[in-house]
Scaffold this active site. Structure first.
Site, PDB file in Angstrom:
ATOM      1  N   ASN A 114       2.278   0.909  -0.201  1.00 32.45           N
ATOM      2  CA  ASN A 114       1.021   1.635  -0.060  1.00 32.45           C
ATOM      3  C   ASN A 114       0.926   2.194   1.355  1.00 32.45           C
ATOM      4  O   ASN A 114       1.826   1.998   2.177  1.00 32.45           O
ATOM      5  CB  ASN A 114      -0.166   0.727  -0.395  1.00 32.45           C
ATOM      6  CG  ASN A 114      -0.177  -0.539   0.446  1.00 32.45           C
ATOM      7  OD1 ASN A 114      -0.398  -0.500   1.655  1.00 32.45           O
ATOM      8  ND2 ASN A 114       0.086  -1.685  -0.196  1.00 32.45           N
ATOM      9  N   TRP A 115      -0.178   2.863   1.644  1.00 30.63           N
ATOM     10  CA  TRP A 115      -0.325   3.588   2.915  1.00 30.63           C
ATOM     11  C   TRP A 115      -0.963   2.769   4.025  1.00 30.63           C
ATOM     12  O   TRP A 115      -1.251   3.302   5.096  1.00 30.63           O
ATOM     13  CB  TRP A 115      -1.152   4.857   2.698  1.00 30.63           C
ATOM     14  CG  TRP A 115      -0.513   5.856   1.796  1.00 30.63           C
ATOM     15  CD1 TRP A 115      -0.878   6.177   0.515  1.00 30.63           C
ATOM     16  CD2 TRP A 115       0.624   6.679   2.093  1.00 30.63           C
ATOM     17  NE1 TRP A 115      -0.056   7.142   0.003  1.00 30.63           N
ATOM     18  CE2 TRP A 115       0.892   7.476   0.945  1.00 30.63           C
ATOM     19  CE3 TRP A 115       1.451   6.819   3.204  1.00 30.63           C
ATOM     20  CZ2 TRP A 115       1.927   8.387   0.878  1.00 30.63           C
ATOM     21  CZ3 TRP A 115       2.498   7.726   3.141  1.00 30.63           C
ATOM     22  CH2 TRP A 115       2.721   8.502   2.002  1.00 30.63           C
TER      23      TRP A 115
END
Length: 310
Positions: A114-115
């Site tokens: 994920n970011w």
């Protein structure tokens, strides 16, 4: 004199020396004396020292010391500039914070992730250190300088973080789960790079996933069964659409004391320098936090935690 001085303004020390000198009983006695007089003594960093040796005793990065000093000063006033909580409101407390985003390997070169950058978790760590707490961060794939005075444990996957968090939380007064933890991982990991053509393993169809352990729920279950009594447990819920009714149900399901619900996307959340959230508590209360720096948001949440710690 030191007591009078810290009553008017915070005093922060950042000692640096060789490991043997830092661990010497005389040094530790003097550090303890400073702390009992209301001073903030920053734990040295671990790394290469002035000689060929490495260990605890290194001066934290100047930028991180400056950020910690800013956090100390900001804790002295509220958003309106009025006098706020006293200095070192969490002195003697031990807190554990998770940060970053876990990675679940598919093969040696690819992963599900994920970011998350870890900025919000590191802001929580810095703010707690500024309040005098002993702070440990369990960091998943974070590429930021270690916060000054904070112990950092590095992990990669959700299962790595699960083991580290349950271990570190055993003696913690407060636990804050800011990390973006993958709910699922590939059911099988290839030992070689998966290719679309040529020799080697290939993906024959959809990638099968299996569920990761629920760290927050397991922390709450372990606390209920074995303690420690009085531990405050804080969870995070990053959502693209805010549904506070569903979030309140999630808080009850997870078994935590506070749930920080923040919206992601549109410049908010992952990678941004600021954040906004609503903090839900187990009693049904809500504390909205308008958009502000991640350090300022962390400070508001720590106020709520400190009130529960007493």
């Amino acid at each position: 004199t030191a007591t009078l001085l810290t009553a008017r303004c915070p005093v922060m020390y950042a000692p640096a020396m060789h490991t043997e000198m830092w661990e010497h009983p005389a040094t530790q006695h003097n550090v303890a004396t400073l702390r009992t007089r209301g001073a903030l003594v920053v734990e040295p960093a671990t790394g290469r020292l002035t000689g060929a040796d490495s260990g605890k005793g290194r001066l934290p990065e100047p930028a991180e010391l400056f950020a910690l000093a800013e956090s100390v000063l900001s804790s002295r006033t509220d958003a309106a500039g009025s006098a706020a909580a006293p200095f070192l409101t969490m002195a003697g407390r031990r807190v554990v914070v998770s940060a970053g985003g876990t990675r679940e390997e598919l093969d040696p070169v690819r992963f599900l992730g994920n970011w998350s950058t870890g900025r919000q978790g590191y802001a929580f760590a810095r703010s707690a250190a500024a309040r005098g707490a002993e702070v440990t961060v369990v960091a998943a794939n974070v590429e930021l300088p270690d916060p000054a005075g904070v112990k950092v444990i590095r992990v990669v996957s959700a299962r790595d973080m699960h083991a580290a968090m349950l271990d570190e939380a055993r003696t913690a007064d407060a636990v804050v789960m800011t990390a973006a933890v993958a709910d699922f991982r590939p059911a099988a990991r290839s030992g070689q790079k998966i290719k679309k053509d040529g020799p080697g393993p290939r993906v024959p169809g959809p990638i099968a996933l299996t569920e990761n352990p629920d760290i927050l729920a397991d922390l709450a279950a372990r606390r209920a069964a074995h303690g420690p009594a009085g531990q405050v447990l804080v969870g995070f819920a990053a959502e693209t659409d805010l549904d506070l009714t569903a979030a309140q149900a999630k808080l009850a399901r997870k078994g935590c004391d506070l749930l920080v619900v923040n919206q992601v996307g549109g410049g908010l959340g992952f990678g941004a320098g600021d954040n906004e959230a609503v903090v839900l508590d187990a009693g049904g209360g809500q504390t909205p936090i308008p958009r502000r720096s991640k350090d300022a948001l962390a400070s508001v949440v720590w106020d709520l935690v400190a009130a529960r710690l007493g």
